[in-house]
Write an enzyme that holds these catalytic residues in place. Structure first.
Site, PDB file in Angstrom:
ATOM      1  N   GLY A   1       5.264  17.857  -2.654  1.00 14.21           N
ATOM      2  CA  GLY A   1       4.271  16.965  -2.070  1.00 14.21           C
ATOM      3  C   GLY A   1       2.934  17.249  -2.688  1.00 14.21           C
ATOM      4  N   GLY A   2       1.908  16.635  -2.113  1.00 12.24           N
ATOM      5  CA  GLY A   2       0.569  16.812  -2.639  1.00 12.24           C
ATOM      6  C   GLY A   2       0.168  18.278  -2.670  1.00 12.24           C
ATOM      7  N   TYR A   3       0.686  19.040  -1.745  1.00 14.88           N
ATOM      8  CA  TYR A   3       0.316  20.426  -1.618  1.00 14.88           C
ATOM      9  C   TYR A   3       0.886  21.264  -2.749  1.00 14.88           C
ATOM     10  CZ  TYR A   3       0.303  25.097   0.493  1.00 14.88           C
ATOM     11  OH  TYR A   3       0.130  26.421   0.727  1.00 14.88           O
ATOM     12  N   GLY A   4       2.091  20.963  -3.155  1.00  8.55           N
ATOM     13  CA  GLY A   4       2.778  21.751  -4.166  1.00  8.55           C
ATOM     14  C   GLY A   4       4.266  21.570  -4.012  1.00  8.55           C
ATOM     15  N   LYS A   5       5.037  22.598  -4.369  1.00  8.56           N
ATOM     16  CA  LYS A   5       6.485  22.474  -4.287  1.00  8.56           C
ATOM     17  C   LYS A   5       7.075  23.499  -3.327  1.00  8.56           C
ATOM     18  CE  LYS A   5       7.310  20.374  -8.733  1.00  8.56           C
ATOM     19  NZ  LYS A   5       7.724  20.538 -10.118  1.00  8.56           N
ATOM     20  N   VAL A   6       8.276  23.204  -2.856  1.00  5.31           N
ATOM     21  CA  VAL A   6       8.967  24.120  -1.968  1.00  5.31           C
ATOM     22  C   VAL A   6      10.285  24.514  -2.620  1.00  5.31           C
ATOM     23  CG1 VAL A   6       9.892  24.478   0.341  1.00  5.31           C
ATOM     24  CG2 VAL A   6       7.931  22.967   0.019  1.00  5.31           C
TER      25      VAL A   6
ATOM     26  N   ASP B   1      -0.987  17.372  13.316  1.00  6.25           N
ATOM     27  CA  ASP B   1      -0.212  16.584  12.353  1.00  6.25           C
ATOM     28  C   ASP B   1       1.247  16.476  12.797  1.00  6.25           C
ATOM     29  OD1 ASP B   1      -0.095  14.940  10.172  1.00  6.25           O
ATOM     30  OD2 ASP B   1       0.075  16.542   8.686  1.00  6.25           O
TER      31      ASP B   1
END
Ligand SMILES: *[C@@H]1O[C@H](CO)[C@@H](O)[C@H](O)[C@H]1NC(C)=O
Ligand SMILES: *[C@@H]1O[C@H](CO)[C@@H](O)[C@H](O)[C@H]1NC(C)=O
Ligand SMILES: *[C@@H]1O[C@H](CO)[C@@H](O)[C@H](O)[C@H]1NC(C)=O
Ligand SMILES: *[C@@H]1O[C@H](CO)[C@@H](O)[C@H](O)[C@H]1NC(C)=O
Length: 955
Positions: free
Chosen positions: A641-646, A756
């Protein structure tokens, strides 16, 4: 409702002085709806303030979105009904996005302010909705080069301000609609200048009512359809006509004599029909450049004497038109003549091309006639003459004559020459510009539907075209270094095509605004080539080499173009706005830099108090985490996602963990990261996802969580994870999520507001126990703040508490609102805002307590088990609607919500205390359990105050 509108009004009227002018929330929710359908939106589409934050391709006026220009972005997805919510939208340009598919939604008709609707060269199909006729302000309607089918909506006739109507190159069928009684039709379009309907499957006769002397049409293109009957004589009444194409249809009967009245016509193509009667006399068309009457069944005639009198003629094409007798030598002295093609006729006698020929004459093609000799003054002539299949080429010795062979058409590989420099040698992905610089050009195809010339060998045309286009780009201050044109060619529809490459200035790549501005200049016909080229359209390629965005935002010049295109240019205002905007952006950038690294004082090796208290969570080294994830291999990636990867990691014990790795340099990631560690490390509850540890090393930020194999609630509701969500399971998920949230509000110390809550942040373990995840936005409530705190609005549109949005007062009740929306999502499996419809509003409208299931059968998710006992569903609906009350004070607390769901479960015969109401053996998803995984933050946005829009808008 009235109060709410008033509040919104107040917020926007006072917005600027408060310092938080923002995008209108309804507009923003519509944009969110579009975004959820689209991929490849510009990367600066983050946050909640498209207007204030200058989103690429978005133009605003007083907090309302007034233009969306996103050509050649590589957008994929469909055009959702959400678009209909943008009630102030004036310009919509989504041209050249082939991946934009599906139908044009009915709701397009709600955009009553729309002036320019440009959807050229997308992948849209299905019928054009009748609602298009509601767009009373429409000036440009370009739907060409899509896959639209069905009829031309007669309601188009209501668009009384229409200037440009282009429905060409689709699969439209049926006849041309004209008005009758109170039913509208195209004959009502008295101000329209362009009728472009070529390359469709239109059938039936051309109604004589279609044309009248009150019309102002200049281009009428109905070529390449299946029209029958005769050309109506009313066409001759439209004195303004310049280009007329009815070629390649099934038209019959005689050409009406009064076409001769059309003294402004420059291009007339009636070829490939079944026209009969006498060969038309068009001597009155004294502006005629291009005449093609080929392949019709006119009465046999000697070569018409009027033709050589039309001194403007460049191109005469009369193949197979029963012309006979001797070609008059005077024909070749027409001053501007470039080509004469009279194949398959009965021309006889001697061909004499004379001595006083047009110096532009390039081709005389008289194949398959009866010509028995060829007279030319010397053996040297520059024009190509073709007499193959004439008696003159059957004589002995004739075979050696050049005119007795069909010359190979040398595929013109013309390309704009370099500007007195030596072309650069570029790496494979770049191209040398006419100024000999390597860069990534924006490319596409220019298509001219009726050029006035045929001599493609005369490069003067293309050089002039290139320079006029360059001048146009420069006048709109587009970042263009140079342009090149290449490969002029005629296609089978008799259109002239050219490759266009536009090279960036000041760098090797264009940014998003650069591309959509250039795209708009072309899709909106803002650039007008000289009349020689006639009507054109452009098909842009997707631009693949965008400049990576920098943090400083540049203001767009699309507004300037739009403003100039609309004729109004408020330079002073623009300068003032840009000045204020730049100042505000600078302030914002400074603030952002401060926030970007929350860890400056946070060194794990020093216990100076700035490190949070971490109960239970441990510190991992980057080395360890690399080992667990096989060096963050793609195979272990389970979400992004926008945050990064998992990533999924395997601990030495064999247990799985989920590792969220913040994108390097992610600004928001830093704040969220710290927040999440601090909160998660001190809350522990079986309905909250637990933090195993974290890592902060070499600029990397990683969080390690327990691994939940069943992914997000959203995956389950959408069917993606393969888990069948019956009513009992939905109740179980609801009670789990509610308990997690109630713990945060009522038992955590200090209390925490999640901010959220949404279906992508509810994770399911292997017994379908729900766990609340993602605390990046969560907010602990200090003692002084108990109950409410004023803060920047954060959350996800659709779930966001409107009261909080408007007042910025955050309370636990905002989570309750989101939870109410989540409950409705549990019932319907719909996104909160889908196709422009807001689930809360929709249920509120539908609900009828006197009816079975409260009259909601139509929107319940069928997978819930319609037809089985849905005991307690009504009470569940009531609870959801109480959670989603407009005023926070009217909503229950989470503790009350938990109690009521427990009561509902008992009522439904379920045990609310049971840990596992279902066994994992019943899951159908086992094989793909790891395929999709959550921990991503796709819809995250941040409200960061607003700035009045900086764009100049059309009038
Ligand atoms: C147009 O043509 C018709 C017949 O061909 C003629 O009677 C009429 O006067 C013409 N109209 C104009 C405006 O020239
Ligand atoms: C050319 O054709 C016309 C009509 O078909 C005929 O009357 C004429 O005699 C022919 N002329 C020659 C030179 O063959
Ligand atoms: C090319 O076209 C231009 C007009 O656009 C004309 O002036 C010029 O003479 C042409 N040149 C040749 C060689 O035909
Ligand atoms: C150049 O383009 C090719 C594909 O056309 C791509 O694989 C490669 O990564 C590109 N190289 C650069 C430096 O962009």
């Amino acid at each position: 409702m009235g109060v709410r509108v008033l509040v919104i009004l107040l917020v926007f009227l006072l917005g600027e002085s408060i310092g938080d002018a923002a995008t209108n929330p309804y507009d923003f929710s519509a944009i969110k709806g579009l975004m959820s359908d689209w991929q490849n939106t510009p990367p600066n589409w983050v946050g909640i303030d498209p207007c204030g934050n200058g989103w690429d391709g978005i133009g605003c006026k007083n907090s309302r979105i007034t233009s969306i220009t996103l050509s050649s972005m590589g957008l994929t997805g469909s055009l959702p009904g959400d678009i209909g919510q943008l009630s102030e939208l004036q310009i919509l340009d989504l041209s050249y996005n082939k991946g934009l598919t599906g139908s044009l939604p009915l709701q397009i008709g709600n955009l009553v302010k729309l002036t320019n609707l440009l959807l050229v060269g997308c992948g849209l199909y299905g019928p054009i909705p009748d609602s298009i006729g509601s767009l009373q302000n429409l000036v440009f309607l370009s739907l060409n080069s899509n896959g639209f089918s069905g009829l031309i909506p007669p309601t188009v006739g209501n668009l009384s301000r229409l200037y440009w109507l282009d429905l060409a190159d689709n699969q439209l069928t049926g006849s041309i609609p004209v008005s009758s009684g109170s039913n509208p039709g195209l004959d009502m379009l008295l101000h329209t200048k362009h009728f472009h309907f070529g390359q469709n499957r239109l059938s039936g006769t051309i109604p004589s009512q279609l044309f009248s002397s009150e019309m102002h049409l200049i281009h009428v293109l109905f070529d390449n359809n299946q029209l029958t009957g005769s050309i109506p004589s009313t066409l001759g009444l439209v004195q303004s006509l310049e280009v007329v194409r009815f070629d390649t249809n099934f038209l019959s009967s005689a050409v009406p004599g009064n076409l001769n009245n059309l003294t402004s016509v420059q291009e007339l193509l009636l070829s490939n029909n079944r026209l009969t009667g006498p060969f038309p006399n068009l001597a009155g068309m004294n502006a005629l450049n291009y005449l093609d009457l080929s392949n019709n069944s006119f009465d046999a005639t000697d070569f018409p004497a009027w033709i050589p009198t039309v001194q403007s003629l460049t191109t005469l094409t009369l193949e197979h038109t029963q012309v006979q007798g001797v070609l008059p030598v005077i024909l070749f002295s027409i001053f501007s003549l470039q080509s004469v093609v009279l194949k398959n006729n009965n021309l006889n006698g001697t061909l004499d091309i004379g001595t006083s020929r047009s110096n532009q004459l390039q081709l005389i093609d008289l194949q398959t006639n009866l010509i028995d000799s060829f007279k030319h003054s010397t053996g040297v002539y520059s024009v190509v003459v073709i007499l193959v299949d004439n008696p003159v080429c059957q004589e002995t010795g004739a075979a050696g004559q050049s005119y007795c062979t069909v010359p190979q058409t040398n595929t013109s590989s013309y390309s704009t020459p370099p500007n007195s420099c030596i072309p650069a040698v570029c790496n494979s992905n770049q191209t040398s510009s006419p100024n000999c610089k390597c860069s990534h050009p924006y490319t596409g195809t220019l298509v001219f539907r009726a050029p006035s010339f045929s001599g493609l060998g005369n490069l003067t045309y293309f050089e002039k075209l290139a320079s006029s286009m360059m001048i146009s780009f420069q006048s709109y201050q587009l970042p263009v270094d140079s342009i090149s044109l290449s490969d002029p060619r005629k296609d089978s529809y008799n259109y002239l095509k050219l490759n266009l490459a536009v090279f960036p200035s000041g760098g090797v790549r264009f940014n998003w605004t650069g591309i959509n501005s250039i795209g708009f200049v072309l899709s909106n016909q803002t650039y007008k080539p000289s009349q020689l080229f006639g009507p054109f359209y452009f098909l842009g390629d997707q631009y693949m080499n965008f400049d990576v965005p920098t943090t400083s935002k540049k203001s767009s010049n699309i507004g300037v173009i739009i403003g100039a295109a609309a004729g109004g240019f408020v330079l002073l205002l623009l300068l003032a706005l840009v000045g204020v905007y730049a100042f505000r952006q600078k302030k914002r950038a400074e603030k952002a830099t401060e926030q970007s690294n929350p860890f400056v004082n946070w060194d794990p090796n020093k216990s100076d108090g700035s490190i949070p208290q971490l109960k239970g969570a441990r510190w991992f080294s980057l080395q360890e985490l690399k080992k667990y994830t096989n060096n963050f291999s793609d195979a272990n990636e389970i979400g992004s996602g926008g945050y990064g990867k998992v990533y999924r990691g395997t601990l030495p014990t064999g247990n799985f963990v989920a590792i969220k790795r913040a994108q390097q340099g992610s600004m928001q990631g830093g704040v969220e990261f710290k927040n999440e560690i601090e909160l998660l490390s001190r809350v522990h509850h079986k309905n909250l996802v637990s933090l195993v540890g974290f890592c902060l090393e070499q600029g990397e930020k990683l969080l390690v969580y327990e691994f939940l194999p069943n992914g997000t609630l959203k995956d389950s509701l959408s069917g993606k994870s393969g888990i069948r969500m019956d009513w009992a399971r939905r109740l179980k998920v609801a009670i789990g999520a509610a308990r997690g949230l109630a713990y945060l509000h009522e038992l955590a110390n200090p209390p925490i507001i999640h901010r959220d809550i949404k279906s992508t942040n509810i994770l399911l373990d292997d017994h379908l126990n729900a766990k609340v995840a993602d605390f990046g936005l969560s907010k602990p409530m200090g003692d002084g703040e108990r109950g409410h705190v004023t803060t920047q609005v954060k959350g996800t549109m659709g779930y966001l508490d409107p009261e909080y949005y408007m007042t910025q007062q955050l309370t636990e009740k905002s989570d309750v609102y989101s939870f109410g929306v989540l409950m409705l999502e549990l019932l319907t499996a719909r996104r909160p805002i889908e196709r422009g419809r807001y689930i809360v509003r929709e249920v509120r409208v539908l609900i009828n307590k006197d009816k079975d299931l409260y009259n909601l059968q139509g929107i319940l998710d069928p997978a819930i088990g319609l037809g089985t006992s849905l005991k307690g569903l009504e009470r569940f609906v009531e609870l959801a609607m109480r959670c989603a009350e407009e005023s926070g004070a009217d909503r229950p607390t989470m503790g009350e919500v938990v109690k009521e769901i427990e009561n509902i479960m008992v009522f439904a015969g379920l045990n609310p205390k049971a840990e596992s109401a279902t066994t994992s053996a019943s899951y159908e998803e086992a094989s793909k359990g790891y395929a999709t995984h959550p921990y991503r933050n796709e819809d995250f946005f941040e409200y960061s105050g607003g700035f009045p829009p900086s764009r100049i808008e059309p009038q």
